[in-house]
Design an enzyme around this catalytic site. Structure first.
Site, mmCIF file in Angstrom:
data_model
loop_
_atom_site.group_PDB
_atom_site.id
_atom_site.type_symbol
_atom_site.label_atom_id
_atom_site.label_comp_id
_atom_site.label_asym_id
_atom_site.label_seq_id
_atom_site.Cartn_x
_atom_site.Cartn_y
_atom_site.Cartn_z
ATOM 1 N N ASP A 1 -70.012 -22.430 -3.259
ATOM 2 C CA ASP A 1 -70.446 -23.321 -4.784
ATOM 3 C C ASP A 1 -71.472 -24.555 -4.872
ATOM 4 O O ASP A 1 -72.167 -24.401 -3.579
ATOM 5 C CB ASP A 1 -69.198 -23.966 -4.892
ATOM 6 C CG ASP A 1 -68.606 -25.358 -3.854
ATOM 7 O OD1 ASP A 1 -68.831 -25.030 -2.800
ATOM 8 O OD2 ASP A 1 -68.311 -26.793 -4.603
ATOM 9 N N GLU B 1 -66.408 -26.551 -2.252
ATOM 10 C CA GLU B 1 -66.679 -27.836 -1.124
ATOM 11 C C GLU B 1 -67.317 -28.947 -2.191
ATOM 12 O O GLU B 1 -66.915 -29.898 -1.566
ATOM 13 C CB GLU B 1 -67.238 -27.489 -0.583
ATOM 14 C CG GLU B 1 -67.883 -28.537 0.769
ATOM 15 C CD GLU B 1 -68.480 -29.180 0.818
ATOM 16 O OE1 GLU B 1 -68.712 -30.445 1.310
ATOM 17 O OE2 GLU B 1 -69.697 -29.269 0.025
ATOM 18 N N GLU B 2 -67.715 -28.848 -3.007
ATOM 19 C CA GLU B 2 -68.571 -30.166 -3.837
ATOM 20 C C GLU B 2 -67.568 -30.556 -4.878
ATOM 21 O O GLU B 2 -67.891 -31.635 -5.576
ATOM 22 C CB GLU B 2 -69.548 -28.948 -4.447
ATOM 23 C CG GLU B 2 -71.042 -29.030 -3.782
ATOM 24 C CD GLU B 2 -71.241 -29.390 -3.082
ATOM 25 O OE1 GLU B 2 -71.429 -30.842 -2.813
ATOM 26 O OE2 GLU B 2 -72.699 -28.941 -2.161
ATOM 27 N N ASP C 1 -78.614 -26.056 -0.697
ATOM 28 C CA ASP C 1 -77.521 -26.474 -0.319
ATOM 29 C C ASP C 1 -76.115 -25.656 -1.101
ATOM 30 O O ASP C 1 -76.606 -26.210 -2.127
ATOM 31 C CB ASP C 1 -76.905 -27.650 -0.512
ATOM 32 C CG ASP C 1 -75.570 -28.648 -0.409
ATOM 33 O OD1 ASP C 1 -74.604 -28.096 0.399
ATOM 34 O OD2 ASP C 1 -75.605 -29.565 -1.236
ATOM 35 N N ASP D 1 -73.959 -26.517 7.120
ATOM 36 C CA ASP D 1 -74.287 -27.619 5.783
ATOM 37 C C ASP D 1 -74.588 -28.928 5.250
ATOM 38 O O ASP D 1 -73.558 -29.744 4.859
ATOM 39 C CB ASP D 1 -72.718 -27.705 4.462
ATOM 40 C CG ASP D 1 -72.346 -27.567 3.827
ATOM 41 O OD1 ASP D 1 -73.308 -27.804 2.997
ATOM 42 O OD2 ASP D 1 -71.192 -28.121 3.371
ATOM 43 N N HIS E 1 -78.428 -32.367 -4.015
ATOM 44 C CA HIS E 1 -77.935 -32.210 -5.615
ATOM 45 C C HIS E 1 -78.978 -33.412 -6.204
ATOM 46 O O HIS E 1 -78.649 -33.718 -6.835
ATOM 47 C CB HIS E 1 -76.967 -33.262 -5.014
ATOM 48 C CG HIS E 1 -76.131 -32.397 -4.477
ATOM 49 N ND1 HIS E 1 -74.830 -33.291 -4.082
ATOM 50 C CD2 HIS E 1 -75.305 -31.330 -3.481
ATOM 51 C CE1 HIS E 1 -73.307 -32.449 -3.322
ATOM 52 N NE2 HIS E 1 -74.291 -31.744 -3.477
ATOM 53 N N HIS F 1 -70.006 -22.832 2.802
ATOM 54 C CA HIS F 1 -69.734 -22.636 0.969
ATOM 55 C C HIS F 1 -70.594 -22.176 -0.346
ATOM 56 O O HIS F 1 -71.655 -22.235 0.057
ATOM 57 C CB HIS F 1 -69.376 -25.027 1.005
ATOM 58 C CG HIS F 1 -70.189 -25.026 0.287
ATOM 59 N ND1 HIS F 1 -70.965 -25.247 -0.873
ATOM 60 C CD2 HIS F 1 -70.623 -26.512 1.004
ATOM 61 C CE1 HIS F 1 -71.527 -26.326 -1.002
ATOM 62 N NE2 HIS F 1 -72.266 -26.823 0.354
HETATM 63 ZN ZN LIG Z 1 -73.547 -29.131 1.168
#
Ligand SMILES: [Zn+2]
Length: 374
Positions: free
Chosen positions: A76, A137-138, A104, A162, A343, A74
């Site tokens: 984003d 995705e997030e 990520d 991912d 994150h 992904h």
């Molecule tokens: Zn991810």
């Protein structure tokens, strides 16, 4: 595999700001990379559903032998992601500490690109290759949910780079996710003058929640109430209260049981206090559940052997694009890429994991072209 090129592309990609719904610059850079390698690149019409500045990117490269493979990641990232400065020190890439690193999922994208480049440079037989780079995705997997599935080759295995965990990590199972919103309706009254004329929606909600089993219900099932809102003043018996919650399970039957237990608690509370409750459930995505002997898993095992990385089966507690895509009939499975503390501003990835991830992607392509018979 050109390790220098891989690291330099990764460091370049992390510096392209791409928060969810604003992936256009990242999409443009990825489209350029793929076009240079000979892919035909297109974007689907998911913008309306996601609100992103770009659609999902889907790119095709015809093969030189039978077979096909889909590689996905992904585009984003979560925040904070403005002015990411990658710092490479002692074999580790991290951010300056003010932002995430966005390994990520840019490590996944860089690894896929290096794997394809190497495949082309080595002039080895290759299957049809499709690269799918999703948006949002997030944001509860919005991009994959809106992906135009018709752009994917039917029946092709889809490997999604991912997950945390070292390269070789395979997400064998990930729970389904269902969420609910419930509205309790009572009757307002002055809390001091005539409380007996009121029906407290807050008390109904509290009673319902107190009678729910929440948290970890068994080894594969969880439930949670995460939002509660209601009432206006302390001197008013609240006539409305809203709660939101969810349940997850690897097993659909247990998820069904959890949903009906929550519904029973909601109804019983409304009955007990003489109010009403209305609730709706949404199936956010289905479960992923692969056995050790599943064809996709066997393919990954063989590719791990080729790439010299350890096969590490793992069960996840969270959802990923694979959940959505599996629900929509795509044979999708998620792979670990070595990102750590994702994150957060402490996110990092080791250069050796980045390389192993690219080797694994390369091996998956080779495996799809010419399976090892064992
Ligand atoms: Zn991810």
């Amino acid at each position: 595999m050109n390790n220098e090129r891989l690291l330099s592309l990764f460091c370049e990609l992390v510096q392209i700001e791409s928060p969810s719904r604003d992936e256009a610059a990242m999409a443009k850079r990825c489209a350029r990379e793929l076009s240079e390698m000979g892919f035909s690149v297109e974007f689907d019409n998911s913008v309306q559903a996601t609100g992103s500045t770009t659609g999902n990117l889907v790119a095709h490269l015809p093969g030189t032998c039978p077979g096909h493979i889909v590689l996905s990641a992904h585009m984003d990232t979560v925040q904070p992601c403005t002015n990411i400065v990658p710092i490479v020190e002692e074999g580790i890439v991290r951010s300056s500490g003010q932002t995430i690193l966005s390994a990520d999922d840019k490590a996944g994208i860089a690894a896929i690109f290096e794997a394809v480049r190497t495949t082309l440079e080595q002039s080895v037989p290759r299957p049809d290759i499709t690269v799918v780079l999703t948006t949002c995705e997030e944001l509860s997997l919005l991009g994959a949910g809106a992906l135009d599935i018709n752009l994917l080759p039917e029946g092709a295995p889809c490997f999604i780079f991912d997950a945390d965990g070292a390269p070789g990590t395979v997400i064998m199972g990930a729970p389904c996710h269902r969420s609910f919103e419930a509205h309790f309706l009572g009757r307002a009254a002055h809390a001091g003058v005539e409380p007996e004329a009121g029906i407290s929606a807050i008390q109904m909600a509290a009673s319902a929640i107190a009678n729910m089993s929440l948290g970890r219900l068994d080894d594969i099932t969880t439930a949670n109430v995460g939002v509660i809102e209601g009432g206006s003043e302390t001197n008013v018996v609240a006539d409305s209260c809203m709660i939101k919650g969810e349940c997850r399970s690897l097993d659909i039957k247990r998820a069904d049981a959890c949903v009906s237990a929550i519904n029973d608690a909601l109804d019983a509370a409304a009955d007990r206090f003489g109010g009403t409750v209305e609730y709706t459930w949404r199936e956010d995505y289905g479960a992923v559940n692969y056995g050790e002997s599943h064809e996709l898993v066997c393919q990954i095992k063989r590719a791990c052997k080729r790439a010299g990385v350890e096969f590490r089966p793992h069960i996840s507690g969270g959802g990923a694009d694979a959940n959505i895509l599996c629900t929509r009939g795509v044979k999708a499975i998620t792979l670990g890429i070595g990102m750590t503390n994702f994150h957060s501003v402490d996110e990092f990835i080791s250069v050796s994991d980045l390389q192993a991830c690219a080797r694994l992607a390369f091996a998956l392509i080779a495996e799809a072209a010419d399976p090892i018979r064992s």
